[in-house]
Design a protein around this motif. Structure first.
Motif, mmCIF file in Angstrom:
data_model
loop_
_atom_site.group_PDB
_atom_site.id
_atom_site.type_symbol
_atom_site.label_atom_id
_atom_site.label_comp_id
_atom_site.label_asym_id
_atom_site.label_seq_id
_atom_site.Cartn_x
_atom_site.Cartn_y
_atom_site.Cartn_z
ATOM 1 N N THR A 126 0.796 -1.224 0.000
ATOM 2 C CA THR A 126 0.000 0.000 0.000
ATOM 3 C C THR A 126 0.835 1.283 0.000
ATOM 4 O O THR A 126 0.518 2.211 -0.750
ATOM 5 N N PRO A 127 1.903 1.378 0.814
ATOM 6 C CA PRO A 127 2.689 2.635 0.767
ATOM 7 C C PRO A 127 3.218 2.928 -0.641
ATOM 8 O O PRO A 127 3.159 4.061 -1.113
ATOM 9 N N ASN A 130 0.288 3.952 -2.985
ATOM 10 C CA ASN A 130 -0.095 5.350 -2.727
ATOM 11 C C ASN A 130 0.896 6.319 -3.354
ATOM 12 O O ASN A 130 0.506 7.329 -3.948
ATOM 13 N N PHE A 131 2.173 6.016 -3.209
ATOM 14 C CA PHE A 131 3.243 6.849 -3.775
ATOM 15 C C PHE A 131 3.060 6.963 -5.293
ATOM 16 O O PHE A 131 3.088 8.061 -5.858
ATOM 17 N N GLN A 133 0.343 6.381 -7.055
ATOM 18 C CA GLN A 133 -0.927 7.007 -7.436
ATOM 19 C C GLN A 133 -0.846 8.531 -7.367
ATOM 20 O O GLN A 133 -1.482 9.214 -8.148
ATOM 21 N N LYS A 134 -0.034 9.041 -6.452
ATOM 22 C CA LYS A 134 0.168 10.499 -6.373
ATOM 23 C C LYS A 134 0.736 11.042 -7.677
ATOM 24 O O LYS A 134 0.506 12.191 -8.036
#
Lengths: 160, 160
Positions: A126-127, A130-131, A133-134
């Motif tokens: 997940t981290p 998320n990175f 997707q930013k």
């Protein structure tokens, strides 16, 4: 603070340590059969098949992260830069080294005339998701990775 | 009956047709931006980045299938042969051409000293998954493919 520079042959032992650290994080420590000698031949021989950047911690001048890339060929998109590994050692995460390495590798994609950058992420990481997707990356989970190892191929083709 | 031979530059228009046929099957026809000219440069220039085999139907001497491959670098496994596309035109499927192409590409993996062959399959492509499972391939669906295109990278890096 960190600085990013191109990788050198003497960085390989530390870079392979980081590759192993990532493999442990990805729950596959036994999958790494690569060695410093193999990486030296494959990355610095007459026809290098990969390149890499390293992140240096200013205070200590230590390598704390690496991005390793090579070129792929997509029959849909043409030449692609493939980010094979992006890893920052556990104690230095969340302080910007990963972003610096990622951005430097994106710049390399343009420098080398590739139609884009491609990479993979584990669906439970997940981290990292998320990175990415930013950045507005397109994430496609419909594909299954398939592998046959050399010894399996020899059996299939009935080669001793 | 089919024969398999290495691809030639004059095969490229037909091979690109097969690539497009596969993209339609994979529900992504608009993703193919590649052209015969690009494939000629990338496959037959001074530093070819991919190679391919074609399946010829004996009766008609027509190309009815292709396997397209190139080399990847795995930080875990070293040099890998990557099977980018394996496609047999719809009317010729189920008659053995795919297996002949696949086996020829496996042999190429050994000829070129790779540690194995790697490829991807869509998770809903059951006929292909069954075909690969018969070979005993390791199928791993935990990975998500990530992509940033050239224009997105320029925006991210604020390059005109």
């Amino acid at each position: 603070m960190y600085t990013i520079r191109e990788g050198r042959v003497e960085d390989l032992p530390k870079v392979l340590e980081l590759v192993r650290e990532l493999a442990i994080y990805e729950k596959a420590p036994d999958e790494v059969i690569n060695t410093v000698e193999m990486m030296e031949k494959d990355g610095f021989g007459p026809h290098p098949v990969f390149g890499f950047f390293v992140a240096i911690k200013s205070e200590t001048q230590e390598i704390v992260g690496t991005s390793i890339y090579y070129y792929r060929y997509s029959t849909w998109k043409g030449k692609r830069l493939y980010l094979e590994d992006l890893v920052v050692t556990a104690s230095e995460r969340g302080k910007g080294a990963g972003k610096m390495l990622f951005d430097r590798t994106l710049a390399k994609t343009l420098e080398d005339g590739c139609s884009g950058m491609t990479w993979q992420v584990l669906d439970w990481n997940t981290p990292a998701i998320n990175f990415y997707q930013k950045y507005g990356a397109d994430l496609d989970g419909e594909w299954i990775n398939c592998n046959l190892q050399e010894n399996q191929i020899k059996e299939i083709l009935q080669i001793q």
